[in-house]
Design a protein around this motif. Structure first.
Motif, mmCIF file in Angstrom:
data_model
loop_
_atom_site.group_PDB
_atom_site.id
_atom_site.type_symbol
_atom_site.label_atom_id
_atom_site.label_comp_id
_atom_site.label_asym_id
_atom_site.label_seq_id
_atom_site.Cartn_x
_atom_site.Cartn_y
_atom_site.Cartn_z
ATOM 1 N N GLU A 39 0.832 -1.203 0.000
ATOM 2 C CA GLU A 39 0.000 0.000 0.000
ATOM 3 C C GLU A 39 0.866 1.252 0.000
ATOM 4 N N ALA A 40 1.940 1.244 0.794
ATOM 5 C CA ALA A 40 2.805 2.423 0.866
ATOM 6 C C ALA A 40 3.490 2.696 -0.471
ATOM 7 N N ALA A 41 3.963 1.626 -1.128
ATOM 8 C CA ALA A 41 4.640 1.808 -2.408
ATOM 9 C C ALA A 41 3.675 2.294 -3.481
ATOM 10 N N ALA A 42 2.436 1.781 -3.465
ATOM 11 C CA ALA A 42 1.443 2.210 -4.451
ATOM 12 C C ALA A 42 1.077 3.677 -4.241
ATOM 13 N N LYS A 43 0.937 4.090 -2.977
ATOM 14 C CA LYS A 43 0.651 5.500 -2.705
ATOM 15 C C LYS A 43 1.791 6.394 -3.195
ATOM 16 N N ALA A 44 3.040 5.935 -2.991
ATOM 17 C CA ALA A 44 4.188 6.719 -3.451
ATOM 18 C C ALA A 44 4.205 6.822 -4.967
ATOM 19 N N ALA A 45 3.823 5.729 -5.666
ATOM 20 C CA ALA A 45 3.791 5.755 -7.124
ATOM 21 C C ALA A 45 2.700 6.683 -7.645
ATOM 22 N N ALA A 46 1.598 6.793 -6.899
ATOM 23 C CA ALA A 46 0.484 7.653 -7.323
ATOM 24 C C ALA A 46 0.721 9.118 -6.992
ATOM 25 N N ALA A 47 1.666 9.408 -6.095
ATOM 26 C CA ALA A 47 1.861 10.776 -5.610
ATOM 27 C C ALA A 47 2.141 11.786 -6.726
ATOM 28 N N PRO A 48 3.001 11.494 -7.720
ATOM 29 C CA PRO A 48 3.236 12.495 -8.769
ATOM 30 C C PRO A 48 1.980 12.837 -9.565
ATOM 31 N N VAL A 49 1.127 11.850 -9.802
ATOM 32 C CA VAL A 49 -0.108 12.109 -10.534
ATOM 33 C C VAL A 49 -1.031 12.996 -9.706
ATOM 34 N N LEU A 50 -1.162 12.680 -8.416
ATOM 35 C CA LEU A 50 -2.013 13.492 -7.547
ATOM 36 C C LEU A 50 -1.480 14.921 -7.448
ATOM 37 N N LYS A 51 -0.162 15.067 -7.426
ATOM 38 C CA LYS A 51 0.426 16.409 -7.369
ATOM 39 C C LYS A 51 0.106 17.186 -8.636
ATOM 40 N N ALA A 52 0.174 16.520 -9.798
ATOM 41 C CA ALA A 52 -0.151 17.183 -11.059
ATOM 42 C C ALA A 52 -1.607 17.620 -11.102
ATOM 43 N N LEU A 53 -2.469 16.897 -10.377
ATOM 44 C CA LEU A 53 -3.889 17.244 -10.307
ATOM 45 C C LEU A 53 -4.181 18.283 -9.238
ATOM 46 N N GLY A 54 -3.157 18.650 -8.463
ATOM 47 C CA GLY A 54 -3.377 19.567 -7.350
ATOM 48 C C GLY A 54 -4.060 18.894 -6.181
ATOM 49 N N GLN A 55 -3.897 17.565 -6.063
ATOM 50 C CA GLN A 55 -4.569 16.796 -5.023
ATOM 51 C C GLN A 55 -3.568 16.111 -4.093
ATOM 52 N N ASP A 56 -2.401 16.725 -3.902
ATOM 53 C CA ASP A 56 -1.408 16.095 -3.047
ATOM 54 C C ASP A 56 -1.798 16.120 -1.572
ATOM 55 N N ASP A 57 -2.864 16.860 -1.225
ATOM 56 C CA ASP A 57 -3.351 16.849 0.157
ATOM 57 C C ASP A 57 -4.587 15.967 0.315
ATOM 58 N N ALA A 58 -4.879 15.134 -0.681
ATOM 59 C CA ALA A 58 -6.076 14.289 -0.652
ATOM 60 C C ALA A 58 -5.931 13.165 0.379
ATOM 61 N N LYS A 59 -7.078 12.651 0.815
ATOM 62 C CA LYS A 59 -7.099 11.455 1.652
ATOM 63 C C LYS A 59 -6.950 10.251 0.734
ATOM 64 N N VAL A 60 -5.879 9.465 0.932
ATOM 65 C CA VAL A 60 -5.521 8.398 0.004
ATOM 66 C C VAL A 60 -5.650 7.043 0.693
ATOM 67 N N THR A 61 -6.284 6.100 -0.016
ATOM 68 C CA THR A 61 -6.359 4.719 0.448
ATOM 69 C C THR A 61 -5.866 3.812 -0.678
ATOM 70 N N ALA A 62 -5.338 2.636 -0.312
ATOM 71 C CA ALA A 62 -4.806 1.706 -1.307
ATOM 72 C C ALA A 62 -5.016 0.270 -0.847
ATOM 73 N N THR A 63 -6.213 -0.027 -0.389
ATOM 74 C CA THR A 63 -6.490 -1.368 0.139
ATOM 75 C C THR A 63 -6.950 -2.354 -0.930
ATOM 76 N N GLY A 64 -7.438 -1.851 -2.074
ATOM 77 C CA GLY A 64 -8.006 -2.732 -3.087
ATOM 78 C C GLY A 64 -6.958 -3.314 -4.020
ATOM 79 N N VAL A 65 -7.270 -4.507 -4.553
ATOM 80 C CA VAL A 65 -6.410 -5.180 -5.524
ATOM 81 C C VAL A 65 -7.292 -5.764 -6.620
ATOM 82 N N VAL A 66 -6.926 -5.569 -7.898
ATOM 83 C CA VAL A 66 -7.643 -6.154 -9.021
ATOM 84 C C VAL A 66 -6.671 -6.966 -9.853
ATOM 85 N N ASN A 67 -7.209 -7.947 -10.579
ATOM 86 C CA ASN A 67 -6.400 -8.819 -11.437
ATOM 87 C C ASN A 67 -5.271 -9.511 -10.684
#
Length: 506
Positions: free
Chosen positions: A203-231
């Protein structure tokens, strides 16, 4: 003091710090404070403009004047989200009880609405964060960066109109030559290859990987969860952005992160909504009381009356006194046992509320998707996982009452169809002319797909047909219906007629 003066006075205090929420535990609470400061811009300027314009226009919330959302809406609002429980508790209803004191919150808050147009520079910034090369081109009302040649690679579609709904997908391409004959089975044309197996990112690594995208969206202060898994190996990261200093519900960004840390799919909004009119709001206690009023239940489904026992007769078919077994006296009436239906006997579900946070929730207002001041309650049932139930916080006098049903049912227009439903995704099949369209619908309706072909786009519409004489339970399921185009789809985007937004491809 007049009602209008009182509203203006409450509106002016938006520059003060407000208690945004409280975690409830026993007899006390821990407050989470959010500061909204006015400095002549933002909230302060909006409050002054609102004072000059007079009282705000009452909101006409689609689905009711303030119904529960999130876990569901038993009275025709946004509906029950897939996997979420019904906050109304079905036929018996639900009683939500706070496990501690509830916060008062602010005295007023602003709605936020999408405004403006998405620029090419904004799309490019998002594309770079996703690792997509190329320049966006405007196709109709959709900015798009699409792969060339065989169609393999990344594709990004962004609606030009705010809030700039965007979808991102990665397609590995179809088979080349006779490669499928020499190796493992290849997927049908138009389908991506199965994701490789293995353990997903933490979960921590996935959040870190998503951080640049969220920053580009101006959402780096968003509440982030990463509990789900698909495929089996793709981690799902969801982010609920902060807008106007308040948490949001129903306005999230979603990203699928592969094992190598690469985003392989995603969706969300690109432009942050702008602050609009300021409305007086109610505290959490009143909102919870209104939520319980909305959650009284739907009542019995099917036949709700008590059955009547047939009269007692003897072996020869003559009337018989059930108490003595003899012939009943003239005028005798058999006593009727007390009637108690199953619904009457069942008590409402009791669900504790363990947290209450003041924020903004996505609601449809006069056909427009807005963020409306709301209370976000965390319900924690004993027999299930916690979930969020939302109640509009705008003062009731600033909500347009829901329309009362006509005494006589209004016949549906034309061929008896309902309004088109929102399309979830589309898949190109066969020779590129067949579209498989996926959407959510009711179990008792029938659906058809209509397609309007233009040189620069294909617009699809889901048409629902119902039987007004049929009694049906409100359960949603996903449908996939196909429609055949006159010519292959090619590079044309698929647009949903109901929302006007680009539809993500699968």
């Amino acid at each position: 003091m007049s009602g209008t003066e009182n509203v203006r006075r409450r509106r002016s205090v938006i520059a003060a710090s407000v208690a945004a929420g409280v975690l409830l535990a026993g007899g006390g609470g821990v407050y989470l404070a959010t500061t909204a400061s006015g400095d002549g811009t933002g909230a302060g300027a909006a409050a002054k403009a609102a004072d000059a314009a007079g009282p705000p226009t009452p909101l006409r919330l689609e689905g009711g004047s303030g119904d529960a959302t999130g876990g569901g809406d038993t009275r025709g609002g946004p509906g029950i989200a897939p996997g979420e429980p019904d906050p109304g508790g079905g036929p018996n209803g639900t009683v939500y009880t706070a496990k501690g004191p509830l916060p008062q919150g602010p005295s007023s808050a602003a709605v936020h609405r999408p405004e403006g147009l998405v620029t090419s520079a904004e799309v490019t910034r998002l594309a770079e964060a996703l690792g997509i090369s190329g320049s966006p081109s405007l196709v109709g009302e959709v900015w798009t960066i699409r792969p060339e040649k065989d169609g393999s690679g990344a594709r990004l579609d962004v609606a030009r109109k705010a809030p700039g709904n965007w979808t991102y997908s990665w397609y590995d391409g179809g088979p080349a030559g006779d490669a499928c004959l020499k190796g493992r089975a290849c997927p049908p044309p138009g389908e991506s290859k199965p994701a490789p197996g293995g353990t997903p990112l933490s979960e921590a690594a996935a959040k870190a990987a998503a951080a640049p995208v969220l920053k580009a969206l101006g959402q780096d202060d968003a509440k982030v969860t990463a509990t789900g898994v698909v495929n089996g190996s793709v981690r799902v990261v969801n982010a609920d952005p902060v807008v106007g200093g308040l948490p949001t519900y129903g306005w999230s960004t979603g990203l699928h992160i592969a094992r190598d840390g690469r985003a392989v799919a995603g969706s969300g909004t690109l432009k942050e909504p702008s602050e609009g009119a300021v409305y007086p709001v109610i505290g959490a206690s009143k909102a919870l009381a209104a939520l319980n009023e909305d959650s009284k239940g739907t009542g019995p489904i099917g036949v709700g009356h008590c059955p009547t026992a047939p009269p007692a007769v003897d072996g020869n078919g003559r009337p018989e006194d059930a108490r003595t077994g003899g012939t009943p006296a003239p005028g005798h009436v058999e006593p009727t046992p007390p009637c108690q239906t199953i619904v009457d006997r069942a008590a409402p579900d009791q669900v504790p509320v363990t947290a209450a946070v003041f924020g903004l929730a996505a609601r449809d207002v006069d056909g427009e998707r807005l963020l409306v001041p709301s209370w976000l309650f965390t319900a924690d049932p004993a027999d299930g996982a916690p979930y969020t139930v939302v109640r509009t916080a705008v003062a009731p006098e600033y909500l347009v009452p829901p329309s009362k049903p006509s005494p006589e049912p209004t016949p549906p227009p034309g061929d008896g169809t309902q309004a088109a439903r929102v399309v979830e995704s589309v898949r190109v099949q066969g020779d590129g002319r067949e579209l498989a369209v996926t959407f959510w619908g009711g179990v008792c309706s029938t659906y058809t797909v209509k397609a309007d072909e233009q040189p620069d786009r294909v617009t699809v519409r889901i048409v629902e047909k119902t039987d007004p004489d049929r009694v049906c339970i409100m359960i949603a399921k996903d449908f996939t219906k196909t429609v055949t185009l006159k010519s292959p789809l090619g590079d044309r985007p698929v647009v949903d007629a109901a929302s006007g937004e680009a539809v993500p491809r699968r």
